[in-house]
Design a protein around this motif. Structure first.
Motif, PDB file in Angstrom:
ATOM      1  N   LEU A  48     -17.992  15.357 -38.509  1.00  0.00           N
ATOM      2  CA  LEU A  48     -16.589  15.744 -38.461  1.00  0.00           C
ATOM      3  C   LEU A  48     -16.261  16.798 -39.509  1.00  0.00           C
ATOM      4  CD1 LEU A  48     -14.742  12.364 -37.843  1.00  0.00           C
ATOM      5  CD2 LEU A  48     -14.842  14.328 -36.327  1.00  0.00           C
ATOM      6  N   VAL A  49     -16.822  16.640 -40.711  1.00  0.00           N
ATOM      7  CA  VAL A  49     -16.580  17.631 -41.753  1.00  0.00           C
ATOM      8  C   VAL A  49     -17.159  18.980 -41.341  1.00  0.00           C
ATOM      9  CG1 VAL A  49     -17.191  18.272 -44.118  1.00  0.00           C
ATOM     10  CG2 VAL A  49     -16.373  15.979 -43.624  1.00  0.00           C
ATOM     11  N   TYR A  50     -18.353  18.978 -40.751  1.00  0.00           N
ATOM     12  CA  TYR A  50     -18.956  20.228 -40.304  1.00  0.00           C
ATOM     13  C   TYR A  50     -18.132  20.873 -39.187  1.00  0.00           C
ATOM     14  CZ  TYR A  50     -22.219  23.627 -38.490  1.00  0.00           C
ATOM     15  OH  TYR A  50     -22.803  24.784 -38.058  1.00  0.00           O
ATOM     16  N   LEU A  51     -17.603  20.038 -38.272  1.00  0.00           N
ATOM     17  CA  LEU A  51     -16.786  20.558 -37.177  1.00  0.00           C
ATOM     18  C   LEU A  51     -15.488  21.167 -37.696  1.00  0.00           C
ATOM     19  CD1 LEU A  51     -16.318  20.737 -34.054  1.00  0.00           C
ATOM     20  CD2 LEU A  51     -15.094  18.583 -34.283  1.00  0.00           C
ATOM     21  N   ILE A  52     -14.883  20.510 -38.668  1.00  0.00           N
ATOM     22  CA  ILE A  52     -13.595  20.972 -39.172  1.00  0.00           C
ATOM     23  C   ILE A  52     -13.753  22.184 -40.076  1.00  0.00           C
ATOM     24  CG2 ILE A  52     -11.634  20.323 -40.614  1.00  0.00           C
ATOM     25  CD1 ILE A  52     -12.070  17.452 -39.545  1.00  0.00           C
ATOM     26  N   LYS A  53     -14.693  22.133 -40.986  1.00  0.00           N
ATOM     27  CA  LYS A  53     -14.871  23.198 -41.969  1.00  0.00           C
ATOM     28  C   LYS A  53     -16.137  23.996 -41.671  1.00  0.00           C
ATOM     29  CE  LYS A  53     -12.627  23.235 -45.412  1.00  0.00           C
ATOM     30  NZ  LYS A  53     -11.449  24.032 -45.725  1.00  0.00           N
ATOM     31  N   GLN A  54     -16.180  24.668 -40.542  1.00  0.00           N
ATOM     32  CA  GLN A  54     -17.359  25.438 -40.171  1.00  0.00           C
ATOM     33  C   GLN A  54     -17.508  26.649 -41.084  1.00  0.00           C
ATOM     34  OE1 GLN A  54     -17.190  26.440 -36.086  1.00  0.00           O
ATOM     35  NE2 GLN A  54     -17.560  24.371 -35.393  1.00  0.00           N
ATOM     36  N   PRO A  55     -18.744  26.959 -41.491  1.00  0.00           N
ATOM     37  CA  PRO A  55     -18.932  28.118 -42.353  1.00  0.00           C
ATOM     38  C   PRO A  55     -18.676  29.412 -41.580  1.00  0.00           C
ATOM     39  CG  PRO A  55     -21.045  27.181 -41.736  1.00  0.00           C
ATOM     40  CD  PRO A  55     -19.986  26.254 -41.209  1.00  0.00           C
ATOM     41  N   ARG A  56     -18.136  30.378 -42.270  1.00  0.00           N
ATOM     42  CA  ARG A  56     -17.864  31.676 -41.641  1.00  0.00           C
ATOM     43  C   ARG A  56     -19.136  32.506 -41.675  1.00  0.00           C
ATOM     44  NH1 ARG A  56     -11.786  33.201 -43.449  1.00  0.00           N
ATOM     45  NH2 ARG A  56     -10.936  31.157 -43.021  1.00  0.00           N
ATOM     46  N   ARG A  89     -11.031  31.404 -31.538  1.00  0.00           N
ATOM     47  CA  ARG A  89     -11.410  30.149 -30.883  1.00  0.00           C
ATOM     48  C   ARG A  89     -11.235  28.941 -31.809  1.00  0.00           C
ATOM     49  NH1 ARG A  89     -12.183  29.293 -25.896  1.00  0.00           N
ATOM     50  NH2 ARG A  89     -13.805  27.820 -26.386  1.00  0.00           N
ATOM     51  N   ARG A  90     -10.061  28.761 -32.370  1.00  0.00           N
ATOM     52  CA  ARG A  90      -9.813  27.606 -33.223  1.00  0.00           C
ATOM     53  C   ARG A  90      -8.934  26.565 -32.548  1.00  0.00           C
ATOM     54  NH1 ARG A  90     -10.078  28.465 -39.359  1.00  0.00           N
ATOM     55  NH2 ARG A  90     -11.349  30.311 -39.492  1.00  0.00           N
ATOM     56  N   LYS A  91      -8.290  26.888 -31.500  1.00  0.00           N
ATOM     57  CA  LYS A  91      -7.348  25.964 -30.889  1.00  0.00           C
ATOM     58  C   LYS A  91      -7.981  24.747 -30.222  1.00  0.00           C
ATOM     59  CE  LYS A  91      -3.338  28.764 -30.484  1.00  0.00           C
ATOM     60  NZ  LYS A  91      -2.294  28.132 -31.235  1.00  0.00           N
ATOM     61  N   PRO A  92      -9.128  24.831 -29.559  1.00  0.00           N
ATOM     62  CA  PRO A  92      -9.656  23.624 -28.922  1.00  0.00           C
ATOM     63  C   PRO A  92      -9.942  22.490 -29.902  1.00  0.00           C
ATOM     64  CG  PRO A  92     -10.734  25.542 -28.011  1.00  0.00           C
ATOM     65  CD  PRO A  92      -9.903  26.006 -29.166  1.00  0.00           C
ATOM     66  N   ALA A  93     -10.455  22.790 -31.071  1.00  0.00           N
ATOM     67  CA  ALA A  93     -10.727  21.740 -32.056  1.00  0.00           C
ATOM     68  C   ALA A  93      -9.417  21.148 -32.572  1.00  0.00           C
ATOM     69  CB  ALA A  93     -11.551  22.298 -33.206  1.00  0.00           C
ATOM     70  N   PHE A  94      -8.419  21.981 -32.797  1.00  0.00           N
ATOM     71  CA  PHE A  94      -7.121  21.497 -33.267  1.00  0.00           C
ATOM     72  C   PHE A  94      -6.481  20.569 -32.237  1.00  0.00           C
ATOM     73  CE2 PHE A  94      -2.474  22.158 -33.366  1.00  0.00           C
ATOM     74  CZ  PHE A  94      -2.211  21.571 -34.581  1.00  0.00           C
ATOM     75  N   CYS A 138      -8.371  11.959 -38.188  1.00  0.00           N
ATOM     76  CA  CYS A 138      -8.137  13.021 -37.203  1.00  0.00           C
ATOM     77  C   CYS A 138      -6.897  13.830 -37.540  1.00  0.00           C
ATOM     78  CB  CYS A 138      -8.004  12.423 -35.804  1.00  0.00           C
ATOM     79  SG  CYS A 138      -9.560  11.888 -35.095  1.00  0.00           S
ATOM     80  N   ALA A 139      -5.864  13.164 -38.044  1.00  0.00           N
ATOM     81  CA  ALA A 139      -4.641  13.882 -38.408  1.00  0.00           C
ATOM     82  C   ALA A 139      -4.892  14.819 -39.593  1.00  0.00           C
ATOM     83  CB  ALA A 139      -3.530  12.891 -38.742  1.00  0.00           C
ATOM     84  N   VAL A 140      -5.652  14.357 -40.580  1.00  0.00           N
ATOM     85  CA  VAL A 140      -5.983  15.223 -41.721  1.00  0.00           C
ATOM     86  C   VAL A 140      -6.856  16.387 -41.257  1.00  0.00           C
ATOM     87  CG1 VAL A 140      -7.290  15.303 -43.883  1.00  0.00           C
ATOM     88  CG2 VAL A 140      -5.685  13.448 -43.462  1.00  0.00           C
ATOM     89  N   GLY A 141      -7.802  16.110 -40.366  1.00  0.00           N
ATOM     90  CA  GLY A 141      -8.638  17.179 -39.822  1.00  0.00           C
ATOM     91  C   GLY A 141      -7.828  18.199 -39.049  1.00  0.00           C
ATOM     92  N   ALA A 142      -6.867  17.737 -38.268  1.00  0.00           N
ATOM     93  CA  ALA A 142      -6.016  18.672 -37.525  1.00  0.00           C
ATOM     94  C   ALA A 142      -5.156  19.502 -38.477  1.00  0.00           C
ATOM     95  CB  ALA A 142      -5.128  17.895 -36.554  1.00  0.00           C
ATOM     96  N   PHE A 143      -4.678  18.881 -39.547  1.00  0.00           N
ATOM     97  CA  PHE A 143      -3.896  19.621 -40.526  1.00  0.00           C
ATOM     98  C   PHE A 143      -4.732  20.702 -41.209  1.00  0.00           C
ATOM     99  CE2 PHE A 143      -2.266  20.120 -44.884  1.00  0.00           C
ATOM    100  CZ  PHE A 143      -1.009  20.606 -44.591  1.00  0.00           C
ATOM    101  N   LEU A 144      -5.964  20.346 -41.569  1.00  0.00           N
ATOM    102  CA  LEU A 144      -6.848  21.328 -42.196  1.00  0.00           C
ATOM    103  C   LEU A 144      -7.231  22.427 -41.219  1.00  0.00           C
ATOM    104  CD1 LEU A 144      -9.171  19.037 -44.320  1.00  0.00           C
ATOM    105  CD2 LEU A 144      -7.315  20.506 -45.120  1.00  0.00           C
TER     106      LEU A 144
END
Length: 107
Positions: free
Chosen positions: A15-23, A37-42, A97-103
């Motif tokens: 989950l951390v890797y999915l949320i904070k993907q390296p650029r 392409r950030r909206k599907p994960a959000f 999930c809520a914290v991940g969506a916020f981030l």
């Protein structure tokens, strides 16, 4: 028990890797627009938070109903004791999930 902890850590790391993907592909000091392409994960994280919260509330209500049946003379003998930890785990998942969506929304 050890296997369960390892699986939980693997899911958290995923989950951390999915949320904070390296650029990728950015030069030092270069400013680029955010990827489109950030909206599907959000959206997936928002839906996951809503469904987990709803399931947590349902589990808590079912547990309270079972305990109330014992208080009013229904003879409760611990048949639904598993529902309270399930509700707690689902609530923790909803918060994650809520914290991940916020981030994801901010980043």
């Amino acid at each position: 028990m050890f296997f369960k902890i390892l699986v939980l850590l693997a899911v958290a790391a995923g989950l951390v890797y999915l949320i904070k993907q390296p650029r990728r592909g950015q030069a030092a000091g270069a400013f680029h627009a955010a990827p489109a392409r950030r909206k599907p994960a959000f959206v997936a994280l928002c839906v996951g938070a809503a469904l987990s919260l709803l399931a947590s509330l349902m589990s808590a209500v079912l547990w309270m109903g079972a305990v109330a049946g014992g208080v009013t003379g229904g003879g409760y003998r611990g048949q639904a004791d598993y529902l309270l930890p399930v509700a707690g785990c689902l609530l923790a998942l909803a918060v994650a999930c809520a914290v991940g969506a916020f981030l994801k929304r901010r980043g």
